[in-house]
Design a protein around this motif. Structure first.
Motif, PDB file in Angstrom:
ATOM      1  N   TYR A 147       0.855  -1.183   0.000  1.00  0.00           N
ATOM      2  CA  TYR A 147       0.000   0.000   0.000  1.00  0.00           C
ATOM      3  C   TYR A 147       0.895   1.238   0.000  1.00  0.00           C
ATOM      4  N   VAL A 148       0.291   2.380  -0.298  1.00  0.00           N
ATOM      5  CA  VAL A 148       1.096   3.600  -0.349  1.00  0.00           C
ATOM      6  C   VAL A 148       0.241   4.802   0.036  1.00  0.00           C
ATOM      7  N   ASP A 149       0.876   5.811   0.637  1.00  0.00           N
ATOM      8  CA  ASP A 149       0.223   7.089   0.875  1.00  0.00           C
ATOM      9  C   ASP A 149       1.225   8.190   0.557  1.00  0.00           C
ATOM     10  N   GLY A 150       0.823   9.440   0.778  1.00  0.00           N
ATOM     11  CA  GLY A 150       1.753  10.551   0.656  1.00  0.00           C
ATOM     12  C   GLY A 150       1.570  11.380  -0.593  1.00  0.00           C
ATOM     13  N   GLY A 151       0.768  12.445  -0.512  1.00  0.00           N
ATOM     14  CA  GLY A 151       0.652  13.393  -1.620  1.00  0.00           C
ATOM     15  C   GLY A 151      -0.362  13.038  -2.676  1.00  0.00           C
ATOM     16  N   VAL A 152      -1.165  12.000  -2.468  1.00  0.00           N
ATOM     17  CA  VAL A 152      -2.185  11.619  -3.450  1.00  0.00           C
ATOM     18  C   VAL A 152      -3.322  12.633  -3.391  1.00  0.00           C
ATOM     19  N   ARG A 153      -3.596  13.259  -4.529  1.00  0.00           N
ATOM     20  CA  ARG A 153      -4.614  14.312  -4.574  1.00  0.00           C
ATOM     21  C   ARG A 153      -5.599  14.143  -5.717  1.00  0.00           C
ATOM     22  N   SER A 154      -5.502  13.056  -6.478  1.00  0.00           N
ATOM     23  CA  SER A 154      -6.397  12.886  -7.619  1.00  0.00           C
ATOM     24  C   SER A 154      -6.487  11.415  -7.989  1.00  0.00           C
ATOM     25  N   GLY A 155      -7.480  11.107  -8.829  1.00  0.00           N
ATOM     26  CA  GLY A 155      -7.594   9.761  -9.345  1.00  0.00           C
ATOM     27  C   GLY A 155      -6.435   9.385 -10.237  1.00  0.00           C
ATOM     28  N   LEU A 156      -5.852  10.368 -10.913  1.00  0.00           N
ATOM     29  CA  LEU A 156      -4.661  10.093 -11.716  1.00  0.00           C
ATOM     30  C   LEU A 156      -3.491   9.694 -10.829  1.00  0.00           C
ATOM     31  N   ASP A 157      -3.350  10.353  -9.677  1.00  0.00           N
ATOM     32  CA  ASP A 157      -2.315   9.950  -8.717  1.00  0.00           C
ATOM     33  C   ASP A 157      -2.554   8.511  -8.274  1.00  0.00           C
ATOM     34  N   ALA A 158      -3.825   8.180  -8.006  1.00  0.00           N
ATOM     35  CA  ALA A 158      -4.143   6.821  -7.585  1.00  0.00           C
ATOM     36  C   ALA A 158      -3.800   5.822  -8.680  1.00  0.00           C
ATOM     37  N   LEU A 159      -4.100   6.160  -9.932  1.00  0.00           N
ATOM     38  CA  LEU A 159      -3.747   5.266 -11.031  1.00  0.00           C
ATOM     39  C   LEU A 159      -2.235   5.105 -11.126  1.00  0.00           C
ATOM     40  N   ALA A 160      -1.489   6.179 -10.926  1.00  0.00           N
ATOM     41  CA  ALA A 160      -0.037   6.077 -10.941  1.00  0.00           C
ATOM     42  C   ALA A 160       0.445   5.106  -9.876  1.00  0.00           C
ATOM     43  N   ALA A 161      -0.153   5.184  -8.685  1.00  0.00           N
ATOM     44  CA  ALA A 161       0.236   4.272  -7.599  1.00  0.00           C
ATOM     45  C   ALA A 161      -0.101   2.829  -7.938  1.00  0.00           C
ATOM     46  N   LEU A 162      -1.296   2.608  -8.479  1.00  0.00           N
ATOM     47  CA  LEU A 162      -1.661   1.253  -8.895  1.00  0.00           C
ATOM     48  C   LEU A 162      -0.745   0.777 -10.014  1.00  0.00           C
TER      49      LEU A 162
END
Length: 359
Positions: free
Chosen positions: A284-299
């Motif tokens: 899992y990851v956190d830190g600076g996620v502010r959008s669905g695009l950020d979430a897609l980048a993490a996935l």
């Protein structure tokens, strides 16, 4: 009738997270705002977090006949409707009288994982009830610190398990709170903070162990019967040690930039951790996620779930449980659009989007 979604919660509006933060600042007491937004020392790590996700570039797929994506998934075997969840934060009753109760209800309404701070201002039993009142299958975890005498944590761990927590996320990057240039004690005058550790018999007792070892992970599971996730990992070798010690999951986190300043961003740290342990444990990851695009980048870089810290508190301050639900649903709508444009119909197909494809 379902209440109308707040005007800021519109994925078609550019800059809505900043708009939400501005609205929150208007209603959150000044010392709490300073506490919430603080980073360690010069704030370098805190300030780099958002841009680090924006720097990730995606490699979308085509001709896969995807159609509308399915954002449902699982965390440690428990089903969730979105991979975007709520990271733990304390002092929530300062920003909203219902504190963690409203946060739990909002997360449950969105079908999201909710990680509850061990320094919660409400009893775990009440938090669990607030979540189940919305969704009987709501998924929440306890975030925990181990005190110098780890046995002192036993009642807290067992109380969370009895209240329905599905896992314990042990924070390992905090032998003591790192220096932050935040409000002095006198700035909190007029704010009742006596309850912010409502699940401890002695709210003033020492709460940070300065010598955590891998064997502490097994002790937690033996004590309360819940799987242990290790929160605060940025190194692949440490992730490997955690899994070898029995961790069910590894949470890539730098504590929101609030501990050691100039620590690497989580977006940068994530791929190596996934490569080291992703085939054996959930990451899992956190830190600076502010959008669905950020979430897609993490996935796309291999995360199973993406946790968001400060924005849910902003939403809680502005609109209570409904605000939390709206935030999570908006992030999930953004993610859903991004998934389809990236050629993915399911979450697992997003893995690998953040790295060049094998030729």
């Amino acid at each position: 009738m379902t209440p109308a979604r707040p005007s800021w919660a519109d994925p078609r509006r550019r800059g809505w997270p900043a708009e939400l933060a501005a609205l929150a600042q208007q209603v959150v007491p000044a010392p709490m705002w300073a506490y919430l937004e603080a980073g360690a020392r010069e704030g370098v790590t805190r300030d780099e977090a958002v841009d680090a996700w924006r720097a990730v570039r995606l490699w979308p797929r085509v001709l896969h006949g995807t159609g509308e994506p399915d954002t449902r998934g699982e965390v440690l075997g428990a089903p969730v409707r979105t991979p975007v969840g709520v990271a733990p934060t304390s002092m929530q009753r300062v920003v909203h009288p219902d504190g963690e109760l409203a946060m739990a209800a909002g997360a449950a309404a969105a079908g999201a994982l909710h990680v509850v701070s061990s320094n919660a201002g409400h009893r775990f039993s009440d938090i669990g009830e607030a979540a189940r009142a919305v969704d009987p299958d709501a998924v929440w975890w306890l975030q925990a610190y181990l005190p110098p005498d780890r046995e002192a944590a036993t009642p807290v761990l067992r109380a969370a398990a009895a209240a329905g927590a599905r896992a314990v996320a042990l924070t390992v990057d905090t032998p003591f709170p790192g220096t932050k240039y935040e409000p002095a004690e006198e700035d909190w005058q007029g704010h009742d903070l006596s309850w912010h550790r409502a699940n401890f018999a002695d709210a003033r007792a020492a709460r940070h162990h300065r010598g955590l070892r891998p064997e502490d992970l097994a002790w937690i599971t033996e004590t309360c019967g819940l799987p242990t996730v290790v929160k605060g990992v940025v190194r692949a070798d440490d992730a490997r040690r955690c899994v070898e010690a029995g961790a069910a999951g590894v949470w890539v986190s730098n504590h929101g930039g609030r501990q050691l300043d100039r620590t690497i961003s989580t977006a940068t740290a994530l791929p190596a951790v996934v490569a080291a342990v992703g085939h054996e444990a959930e990451v899992y990851v956190d830190g600076g996620v502010r959008s669905g695009l950020d979430a897609l980048a993490a996935l796309g870089l291999g995360a199973r779930a993406v946790l968001v810290g400060r924005p849910p508190v902003h939403a809680l301050a502005v609109a209570g449980a409904r605000g939390v639900q709206a935030l999570l649903e908006t992030l999930t709508e953004e993610l859903s659009e991004a998934l389809e444009l990236a050629g993915c119909s399911r979450l697992e197909q997003a893995q690998g989007l953040g790295a060049p494809p094998d030729l």
